[in-house]
Design a protein around this motif. Structure first.
Motif, PDB file in Angstrom:
ATOM      1  N   SER A 167      35.222  36.518  36.228  1.00 24.16           N
ATOM      2  CA  SER A 167      36.238  35.656  36.812  1.00 24.16           C
ATOM      3  C   SER A 167      37.598  36.115  36.312  1.00 24.16           C
ATOM      4  CB  SER A 167      35.973  34.209  36.403  1.00 24.16           C
ATOM      5  OG  SER A 167      36.950  33.370  36.957  1.00 24.16           O
ATOM      6  N   GLU A 172      40.188  46.034  38.902  1.00 23.50           N
ATOM      7  CA  GLU A 172      39.373  46.735  39.902  1.00 23.50           C
ATOM      8  C   GLU A 172      39.302  48.233  39.605  1.00 23.50           C
ATOM      9  OE1 GLU A 172      40.685  45.508  43.817  1.00 23.50           O
ATOM     10  OE2 GLU A 172      40.128  43.416  43.411  1.00 23.50           O
ATOM     11  N   ILE A 196      31.779  46.511  43.478  1.00 31.98           N
ATOM     12  CA  ILE A 196      32.141  45.111  43.720  1.00 31.98           C
ATOM     13  C   ILE A 196      31.292  44.660  44.895  1.00 31.98           C
ATOM     14  CG2 ILE A 196      33.960  43.498  44.355  1.00 31.98           C
ATOM     15  CD1 ILE A 196      35.971  45.434  43.042  1.00 31.98           C
ATOM     16  N   LYS A 230      30.569  41.476  45.710  1.00 35.88           N
ATOM     17  CA  LYS A 230      31.140  40.289  46.337  1.00 35.88           C
ATOM     18  C   LYS A 230      32.410  39.944  45.584  1.00 35.88           C
ATOM     19  CE  LYS A 230      28.302  36.879  47.487  1.00 35.88           C
ATOM     20  NZ  LYS A 230      27.488  35.646  47.389  1.00 35.88           N
ATOM     21  N   LYS A 231      33.373  39.416  46.323  1.00 44.24           N
ATOM     22  CA  LYS A 231      34.651  39.026  45.739  1.00 44.24           C
ATOM     23  C   LYS A 231      35.031  37.694  46.380  1.00 44.24           C
ATOM     24  CE  LYS A 231      39.298  41.012  45.445  1.00 44.24           C
ATOM     25  NZ  LYS A 231      40.081  42.203  45.790  1.00 44.24           N
ATOM     26  N   ILE A 266      37.495  34.549  46.526  1.00 40.51           N
ATOM     27  CA  ILE A 266      38.883  34.222  46.191  1.00 40.51           C
ATOM     28  C   ILE A 266      39.116  32.745  46.437  1.00 40.51           C
ATOM     29  CG2 ILE A 266      41.295  34.669  46.763  1.00 40.51           C
ATOM     30  CD1 ILE A 266      40.357  37.498  47.654  1.00 40.51           C
ATOM     31  N   ILE A 302      39.754  34.796  41.188  1.00 41.83           N
ATOM     32  CA  ILE A 302      38.830  35.719  41.844  1.00 41.83           C
ATOM     33  C   ILE A 302      37.549  35.775  41.024  1.00 41.83           C
ATOM     34  CG2 ILE A 302      38.465  38.089  42.632  1.00 41.83           C
ATOM     35  CD1 ILE A 302      41.564  38.364  42.586  1.00 41.83           C
ATOM     36  N   TYR A 343      34.275  38.043  40.735  1.00 43.74           N
ATOM     37  CA  TYR A 343      33.665  39.321  41.118  1.00 43.74           C
ATOM     38  C   TYR A 343      32.176  39.311  40.776  1.00 43.74           C
ATOM     39  CZ  TYR A 343      38.405  41.314  41.156  1.00 43.74           C
ATOM     40  OH  TYR A 343      39.728  41.598  41.420  1.00 43.74           O
TER      41      TYR A 343
END
Length: 71
Positions: A31, A42, A52, A54-55, A57, A65, A67
């Motif tokens: 997080s 990133e 990554i 899944k992201k 937001i 965010i 991740y």
């Protein structure tokens, strides 16, 4: 856990060492907030060959965010 990580040293070390502890199908949930340098986080993940997957937001005052990372 929340922390202030000056120069992102703790996160960088965690991502670098995670391959030694994560199972083959394991995931890292990280997080982060846009109050920090999202692009740098990133980049650190990319340098460690983390995908990554899944992201998520969430915008609520400042942007958070979540991740989902894996190898």
């Amino acid at each position: 856990m929340a922390l202030f990580d000056e120069d992102y040293q703790t996160i960088a070390r965690f991502l670098k060492q995670s391959k030694d502890y994560l199972s083959e199908k394991g995931k890292i949930l990280l997080s982060f907030s846009t109050q920090g340098d999202v692009a740098y986080i990133e980049k650190l993940a990319e340098e460690e060959k983390l995908k990554i997957e899944k992201k998520i937001i969430k915008e609520d005052g400042h942007t958070r965010i979540l991740y989902y990372l894996s190898y």
